[in-house]
Design an enzyme around this catalytic site. Structure first.
Site, PDB file in Angstrom:
ATOM      1  CE  LYS A 144      -4.739  12.411   0.935  1.00 33.60           C
ATOM      2  NZ  LYS A 144      -6.034  12.175   1.524  1.00 33.60           N
ATOM      3  CG  ASP A 202      -2.030  -1.017   1.091  1.00 32.00           C
ATOM      4  OD1 ASP A 202      -2.356  -1.401  -0.038  1.00 32.00           O
ATOM      5  OD2 ASP A 202      -2.574  -1.430   2.130  1.00 32.00           O
TER       6      ASP A 202
HETATM    7  C1  SAM Z   1      -1.869  -2.432  -3.345  1.00 25.76           C
HETATM    8  S1  SAM Z   1      -2.283  -4.052  -2.916  1.00 25.76           S
HETATM    9  C2  SAM Z   1      -1.223  -5.040  -3.944  1.00 25.76           C
HETATM   10  C3  SAM Z   1      -1.660  -6.447  -4.043  1.00 25.76           C
HETATM   11  C4  SAM Z   1      -0.799  -7.406  -4.885  1.00 25.76           C
HETATM   12  N1  SAM Z   1       0.486  -7.675  -4.287  1.00 25.76           N
HETATM   13  C5  SAM Z   1      -0.624  -6.944  -6.288  1.00 25.76           C
HETATM   14  O1  SAM Z   1       0.515  -6.806  -6.741  1.00 25.76           O
HETATM   15  O2  SAM Z   1      -1.614  -6.728  -6.982  1.00 25.76           O
HETATM   16  C6  SAM Z   1      -1.529  -4.193  -1.313  1.00 25.76           C
HETATM   17  C7  SAM Z   1      -1.989  -5.407  -0.538  1.00 25.76           C
HETATM   18  O3  SAM Z   1      -1.245  -5.499   0.672  1.00 25.76           O
HETATM   19  C8  SAM Z   1      -2.118  -5.856   1.731  1.00 25.76           C
HETATM   20  N2  SAM Z   1      -1.496  -5.408   2.983  1.00 25.76           N
HETATM   21  C9  SAM Z   1      -1.303  -4.142   3.381  1.00 25.76           C
HETATM   22  N3  SAM Z   1      -0.670  -4.096   4.564  1.00 25.76           N
HETATM   23  C10 SAM Z   1      -0.451  -5.384   4.919  1.00 25.76           C
HETATM   24  C11 SAM Z   1       0.164  -6.006   6.055  1.00 25.76           C
HETATM   25  N4  SAM Z   1       0.669  -5.271   7.048  1.00 25.76           N
HETATM   26  N5  SAM Z   1       0.212  -7.350   6.095  1.00 25.76           N
HETATM   27  C12 SAM Z   1      -0.315  -8.091   5.082  1.00 25.76           C
HETATM   28  N6  SAM Z   1      -0.904  -7.558   3.988  1.00 25.76           N
HETATM   29  C13 SAM Z   1      -0.965  -6.228   3.913  1.00 25.76           C
HETATM   30  C14 SAM Z   1      -3.427  -5.176   1.378  1.00 25.76           C
HETATM   31  O4  SAM Z   1      -4.542  -5.784   2.012  1.00 25.76           O
HETATM   32  C15 SAM Z   1      -3.462  -5.355  -0.136  1.00 25.76           C
HETATM   33  O5  SAM Z   1      -4.092  -6.563  -0.526  1.00 25.76           O
END
Ligand code: SAM
Length: 230
Positions: A143, A139
């Site tokens: 910002k 993610d």
């Molecule tokens: C922007 S998406 C990208 C998903 C995938 N890797 C892709 O390339 O399409 C980021 C993913 O990371 C997960 N995520 C964010 N913080 C996380 C954490 N601390 N532990 C595990 N998953 C996390 C979110 O739920 C989301 O599914």
């Protein structure tokens, strides 16, 4: 409930399909759901996690996929690389349901899924137990005031290194150049990793997230780091 926690919880559950919900209702011996719990306080979770890891072939290469998003890329990797075992972690419930459905449909034996914050799960992994880690499009928290929420920071980088064997890899991708700069600066400043930006490897599956980023004019930046002994 605190408003930011409420927002996170809502986002975690957003737009679940009937198929994803059914896969979660049915459950799987390849899934452990920790959710928002803090592992140390959730006494039932640690033995469950260790039991989950027991399902993986100890002679295979263990790869941790942090934030896998939807199940499709993990399924593709698991089919393309049967010599690897994938420990897939994400907080997003629909994606977890999607992957569980795929594991059961394709009868994948080299994947386990953990619904949790990856930072909570690391201490349950065997030190030096991973041959590599994938963090594709964490993610971005674009910002400035939210940058502190970004997954890749000094402490995570140091902690992660404990679980990756020397010579193992950490492959990351992001579509936010300032996050890429931040990652490169933090990881190369550590004496536990060496590497940097690489051309986009063909073996990294294109995801919906990446397609949307490209459509919005943001190209992916891949980074590859090798775990070195300090
Ligand atoms: C922007 S998406 C990208 C998903 C995938 N890797 C892709 O390339 O399409 C980021 C993913 O990371 C997960 N995520 C964010 N913080 C996380 C954490 N601390 N532990 C595990 N998953 C996390 C979110 O739920 C989301 O599914």
């Amino acid at each position: 409930m605190h408003t930011s926690l409420l927002a996170t919880t809502k986002r975690r559950r957003s737009r679940i399909t009937a198929r994803q919900a059914a896969a979660l209702d049915q459950g799987s011996d390849r899934l452990v759901r920790i959710g928002d719990s803090v592992l140390g306080e959730e006494t039932a979770s640690l033995p469950l996690l260790l039991g989950l890891l027991d399902l993986l072939d100890p002679a295979s290469d263990w790869v941790l996929d942090i934030g896998f998003g939807t199940g499709e890329p993990v399924e593709r990797s698991a089919l393309d690389e049967p010599e690897r075992s994938i420990i897939a972690i994400d907080l997003h419930i629909p994606g977890v349901g999607d992957l569980v459905h795929r594991i059961e449909s394709a009868k994948l034996t080299n994947v386990v899924v953990i619904e949790a914050d990856a930072r909570q799960v690391l201490p349950a992994l065997p030190p030096n137990g991973l041959s590599g880690v994938r963090t594709f499009f964490p993610d971005p928290w674009p910002k400035k005031r939210h940058h502190r929420r970004r997954l890749v920071n000094e402490s995570f980088t140091r902690e992660l290194a404990r679980y990756v064997q020397p010579g193992g890899f950490w492959h990351l991708a992001t579509d936010w150049p300032d996050y890429a700069d931040q990652i490169a600066a933090i990881v190369t400043a550590s004496d536990l990793w060496r590497g940097g930006v690489i051309p986009r490897p063909d073996h990294r599956p294109v995801t919906r997230y990446e397609r949307n980023a490209l459509a919005a004019g943001r190209a992916p930046i891949d980074m590859w780091f090798e775990r070195v002994t300090a």
